[in-house]
Design a protein around this motif. Sequence first.
Motif, short mmCIF file in Angstrom:
data_model
loop_
_atom_site.label_atom_id
_atom_site.label_comp_id
_atom_site.label_asym_id
_atom_site.label_seq_id
_atom_site.Cartn_x
_atom_site.Cartn_y
_atom_site.Cartn_z
N CYS A 290 0.84 -1.21 0.00
CA CYS A 290 0.00 0.00 0.00
C CYS A 290 0.87 1.25 0.00
O CYS A 290 1.76 1.38 0.84
CB CYS A 290 -0.90 0.03 1.23
SG CYS A 290 -1.97 -1.42 1.41
N LEU A 291 0.58 2.17 -0.91
CA LEU A 291 1.20 3.49 -0.92
C LEU A 291 0.07 4.50 -0.83
O LEU A 291 -0.76 4.58 -1.74
CB LEU A 291 2.04 3.71 -2.18
CG LEU A 291 2.91 4.98 -2.20
CD1 LEU A 291 4.10 4.79 -3.12
CD2 LEU A 291 2.13 6.22 -2.60
N VAL A 292 0.05 5.28 0.25
CA VAL A 292 -1.06 6.19 0.52
C VAL A 292 -0.49 7.50 1.07
O VAL A 292 0.58 7.51 1.67
CB VAL A 292 -2.04 5.58 1.56
CG1 VAL A 292 -3.31 6.41 1.67
CG2 VAL A 292 -2.37 4.13 1.21
N ASN A 293 -1.18 8.60 0.85
CA ASN A 293 -0.76 9.87 1.44
C ASN A 293 -1.64 10.21 2.62
O ASN A 293 -2.87 10.26 2.51
CB ASN A 293 -0.80 11.00 0.40
CG ASN A 293 -2.21 11.35 -0.03
OD1 ASN A 293 -2.98 10.49 -0.44
ND2 ASN A 293 -2.56 12.63 0.05
N THR A 318 3.12 8.67 2.73
CA THR A 318 4.14 9.50 2.10
C THR A 318 4.42 10.78 2.86
O THR A 318 5.40 11.47 2.56
CB THR A 318 3.75 9.85 0.66
OG1 THR A 318 2.50 10.56 0.66
CG2 THR A 318 3.64 8.59 -0.19
N ALA A 319 3.58 11.11 3.83
CA ALA A 319 3.87 12.19 4.80
C ALA A 319 4.11 13.54 4.15
O ALA A 319 5.23 14.04 4.08
CB ALA A 319 5.07 11.81 5.66
N GLY A 320 3.03 14.16 3.66
CA GLY A 320 3.12 15.52 3.15
C GLY A 320 3.45 15.58 1.67
O GLY A 320 3.19 14.65 0.91
N ALA A 321 4.02 16.70 1.26
CA ALA A 321 4.34 16.90 -0.15
C ALA A 321 5.30 15.84 -0.63
O ALA A 321 6.21 15.43 0.08
CB ALA A 321 4.93 18.29 -0.35
N ILE A 322 5.12 15.38 -1.87
CA ILE A 322 5.97 14.34 -2.42
C ILE A 322 6.78 14.88 -3.60
O ILE A 322 6.44 15.89 -4.18
CB ILE A 322 5.15 13.12 -2.88
CG1 ILE A 322 4.14 13.53 -3.96
CG2 ILE A 322 4.50 12.43 -1.71
CD1 ILE A 322 3.42 12.35 -4.59
N THR A 323 7.84 14.17 -3.89
CA THR A 323 8.64 14.43 -5.09
C THR A 323 8.68 13.14 -5.90
O THR A 323 8.30 12.08 -5.41
CB THR A 323 10.08 14.83 -4.72
OG1 THR A 323 10.70 13.73 -4.05
CG2 THR A 323 10.10 16.05 -3.81
N ILE A 324 9.16 13.24 -7.11
CA ILE A 324 9.27 12.04 -7.96
C ILE A 324 10.19 11.02 -7.29
O ILE A 324 9.87 9.83 -7.22
CB ILE A 324 9.79 12.44 -9.35
CG1 ILE A 324 8.76 13.29 -10.09
CG2 ILE A 324 10.14 11.19 -10.17
CD1 ILE A 324 9.26 13.88 -11.39
#
Length: 416
Positions: A290-293, A318-324
């Motif tokens: 699972c990948l979830v924000n 992912t804890a907040g803003a993500i980058t590539i």
Amino acid sequence: MSLALVEKFSGVLSSAARSLVIHEYQAKGLLRDHGVKTLPGEVCWTPEEVVTVCEDLHANQGVNRFVVKSQIHAGGRGIGTFTDGFQGGVHLCDTPMEAKELAAHMINNTLVTKQTPPEGRLVRRVFIEGAADIERELYFSILMDRNSRGPMVVASVCGGVDIESVAHETPEMIITMPIDIDEGMTIEQAGELAKQLGFDRQPQQATEQILALYETFRSTDATQVEINPLAELKDGSAASLDAKLNFDANAEFRQEEVFAMRDMAEENWREIEATKFGLNYIGLDGNVGCLVNGAGLAMATLDVLKLNGAEPANFMDTAGAITIDKVCQALEIIMSDENVEVLLINVFGGIVSCKILAEGILKFNETKGLNIPLVVRMEGTHVEAGKALLEASPIEYYKADNLKEACEKAAQLSKK
């Protein structure tokens, strides 16, 4: 405390995500620092050290019997089995040489218990303690309670055993007492607990011990202080014979001495790796990655998967803003678990851009490859751009419009 007992008292939280666990010998040191009575003991890394420690305990503390305890981050050590067939990670013995032989069986051997992964945990050290002259074994713990929004004492006159079984089979034997988080535990509350636990011969000493246990909980930012057993000794006094302490990782900035006790070798390497990239990862036992924000959405995703009969392989926020790159790192950690057979990506973009998420998925596929069934649910910021990128890519995936649909599809795929 295991999930079974937590479920019995549904508001009570056991050690949560983002918590620190330490070894028993370290926990005993903290307890002693706060006035809790424990037995004399010392940690040993080699069988040869064990002889010296036993001889010192005999000469300086009058100890004539010894307990050799494997030190791993898991319960059930006493009834565990080593992979070479040696039984039990906790043993009582009468001589230093016998203690040495027991330690030689344990150190650098792998112990499997009901709380370890199936492959077990490597025992790198043992804790040598003097044996106690025990009259009764009880159970005592302090942990956080969601319903009362503060600490909760959970105790029982039935200790030294599987406390979860006591909670299920004889719940009337479980004592619970909420503590006002602002006022703290009062001497009256501690005295009442000592009375309910049957400390009739030395009630004042038992009261002081309960207050000292609470002070340990409070002053170290613990999320759990579990003593099983809390013993009444032959002289009527209370002593903590075992100790499991967990701590709130958010308090690391003010608990530097406690967090210096962290043993990385006992932790899931994926969890350690995730923290380096600002990701929140907890390894689980299932096959749906699972990948979830967002922690709330991640917990809801796990819940809905379970309701559909699927078993999540992890919690990944992912804890907040993500980058590539952050998306790639998260996917690499998830996919490194060989049990993962289905990947579910569930993102509701606010701070998070669905376009960046899609770009991260594409980059990971180019460099590492996505070779398992993939379910994607995206909503929110730049969602149309994100969907367009995935649609135009060679990646095969299942689209879902909402959480329910995504989890149903992931669950269906996980059972094939």
